[in-house]
Design a protein around this motif. Structure first.
Motif, mmCIF file in Angstrom:
data_model
loop_
_atom_site.group_PDB
_atom_site.id
_atom_site.type_symbol
_atom_site.label_atom_id
_atom_site.label_comp_id
_atom_site.label_asym_id
_atom_site.label_seq_id
_atom_site.Cartn_x
_atom_site.Cartn_y
_atom_site.Cartn_z
ATOM 1 N N THR A 11 13.440 157.249 68.888
ATOM 2 C CA THR A 11 12.440 156.925 67.875
ATOM 3 C C THR A 11 13.080 157.139 66.517
ATOM 4 O O THR A 11 13.336 158.273 66.122
ATOM 5 N N ASP A 402 5.505 150.559 77.823
ATOM 6 C CA ASP A 402 4.416 151.533 77.766
ATOM 7 C C ASP A 402 4.644 152.728 78.678
ATOM 8 O O ASP A 402 3.793 153.626 78.745
ATOM 9 N N ASP A 403 5.757 152.752 79.374
ATOM 10 C CA ASP A 403 6.058 153.834 80.304
ATOM 11 C C ASP A 403 7.098 154.752 79.672
ATOM 12 O O ASP A 403 8.299 154.472 79.690
ATOM 13 N N ASP A 404 6.631 155.857 79.084
ATOM 14 C CA ASP A 404 7.534 156.767 78.377
ATOM 15 C C ASP A 404 8.573 157.378 79.315
ATOM 16 O O ASP A 404 9.721 157.600 78.916
ATOM 17 N N ARG A 407 11.303 154.811 79.910
ATOM 18 C CA ARG A 407 12.154 154.701 78.720
ATOM 19 C C ARG A 407 13.114 155.883 78.637
ATOM 20 O O ARG A 407 14.301 155.723 78.338
ATOM 21 N N ALA A 408 12.592 157.077 78.927
ATOM 22 C CA ALA A 408 13.437 158.275 78.870
ATOM 23 C C ALA A 408 14.566 158.200 79.901
ATOM 24 O O ALA A 408 15.708 158.573 79.616
#
Length: 474
Positions: A11, A402-404, A407-408
């Protein structure tokens, strides 16, 4: 292998600077219809092909038609200490053009003239908005071509700024080797020229190389003088499938170590071949594959192809197929160049987190095989393509935006790929550049002393920090 010491900027840090009404009024007065604050225009100039989706768009967009336009826009922004973000066609992958500190997007795509072709000297001078496909279309009748081919129809100014390369780099080099001179507008609004049309020089600092790869953080490129090459007398392309990625990679290593002057050699894994088949309506064998091209005289191309075919056979290569006509070659290379879009379309609604690294050719198998195993274990859909002739490969992780957690995991895979490349004597980016996504990795690769030296150069050339701030290093 040690993990990177710096966290990836998943981010980006957003620190908008104020854009005074006085600056907006001055830009409107100077540029008229070339100035826009329309929401749709701002949003178009506030996104690229990276996975970043939360950065607000720039406050305004200026469309430059000339070097004088660029100078005036930069001078006005400098007067109010407002960021300037150069924009070409928006094809960057690491967040290069995002307005993390607000400011004005300076669109140079209308500066799209081929200014001169010096066929006898094998050079051409272009404005920054000329794309690589446009340039090759305009000089085709001269029997010459510009070989740097990053896949996307990128602008040449952007390719200079990111030190791009691509499928032909194994034979023709990267933008670093093919840019002879530049015209650059500095942060003070001064137009300076670096280099000449001569093929070499020992005069002064190499300012051309300073700006090539600077990602818009030191100035705005407004002209570029480039090397061009004779179109090869003969061209042959071939595909060859393998039982494993290791066999394909070892074939490439042997080709390079034997000195075969292959023009292109691209690796696609089985996942990627499958999605390319679906996207481009092809019927390629769905396993690890090398896509190759040979340039030269008919006799030279024949010798190259026979040598490569024999090497491939030693490593279990099968299904050696030739693309004998320009149309067939173009279709195969179009399918390869569309691998990114094929990947994105294979998972509707996804975003792609991309990474590219480059390692010494002898360590390519080590870097690739572990990266593929990690990606398989993660169960995140991905694609793999590689300009493997120069040790460069790309991973694209196709995530649900939308899937944190997903993404991580993808960012963790990215960190592992880069850390491995650095441990093997490679680089965190072979051609995409640093942008926002790889700032921490640059520190891991170059070290604090070298990055501090880069900051010193940045402060000297851009004391107000208005040139694409927040990129390359914080």
């Amino acid at each position: 292998m040690n993990a990177p010491t710096q966290a990836v900027h998943v981010t980006p840090e957003i620190k908008p600077r104020p854009v005074p009404a006085a600056l907006i009024d001055a830009l409107k007065a100077r540029f008229g219809a070339q100035f826009s604050q329309a929401q749709a225009v701002r949003e178009q100039h506030g996104r690229d092909e990276s996975a970043f989706t939360t950065v607000p768009p720039p406050a305004a967009v200026v469309f430059a038609d000339s070097t004088a336009d660029v100078q005036d826009a930069v001078k006005l922004c400098a007067q109010y200490k407002v960021p300037v973000i150069p924009y070409g066609v928006g094809s960057s992958l690491e967040g290069h053009l995002l307005a993390v500190q607000g400011g004005v997007s300076l669109d140079v795509s209308r500066m799209n003239k081929v200014l001169s072709v010096n066929a006898e000297d094998l050079t051409v001078t272009v404005q920054p908005g000329v794309t690589r496909e446009q340039l090759n279309a305009e000089i085709k009748s001269t029997g010459l071509f510009f070989p740097i081919d990053p896949g996307a129809n990128a602008s040449l100014g952007g390719m200079c700024a990111t030190r791009a390369s691509g499928t032909n780099a194994v034979r023709y080099g990267t933008m670093r080797e093919n840019v002879l001179a530049l015209e650059v507008v500095t942060a003070a609004g001064e137009a300076v020229r670096t280099g000449t049309r001569a093929k070499k020089s020992s005069a002064g600092y190499d300012l051309t190389r300073l700006f090539v790869g600077s990602e818009g953080t030191l100035g705005v490129i407004t002209e570029a003088t480039l090397r061009i090459y004779p179109l090869p007398e003969a061209v042959a392309a071939a595909i060859c499938s393998f039982g494993s990625i290791a066999d394909a990679v070892n074939t490439v290593i042997q080709i390079i170590q034997l000195g075969v002057p292959i023009a292109r050699v691209e690796l696609l894994d089985g996942h990627t071949v499958r999605i390319v088949n679906q996207h481009s309506k092809l019927t390629l064998r769905e396993g690890p594959m090398l896509l190759m091209e040979f340039h030269g005289s008919p006799a030279g191309v024949k010798e190259q192809t026979e040598t490569v075919q024999a090497i491939a056979a030693e490593h279990g290569g099968a299904g050696f197929e030739w693309a004998d006509t320009p149309e067939e070659r173009s279709r195969l290379w179009a399918a390869r160049h569309n691998a990114y879009f094929a990947g994105v379309q294979s998972r509707p609604g996804c975003r792609c987190i991309t990474t590219d690294v480059c390692v010494p050719i002898s360590r390519l198998a080590d870097a690739l095989l572990d990266s593929v195993q990690e990606a398989d274990d993660s169960r995140i859909p991905y694609f793999l393509v590689g300009h493997v002739g120069d040790g460069n490969f790309h991973m694209g992780y196709l995530i649900d935006p939308d899937d944190d957690a997903e993404r991580a995991r993808a960012e963790q895979l990215n960190r592992q790929v880069v850390a491995r490349a650095l441990a093997l004597g490679g680089t965190c980016s072979g051609e995409h550049g640093v942008g926002l996504h790889k700032m921490g990795f640059l520190l891991d690769e170059a070290g604090a002393g070298a990055v501090d030296l880069m900051r010193t150069i940045k402060r000297a050339l851009d004391p107000l920090d208005i040139m694409n701030p927040g990129k390359v290093f914080s």
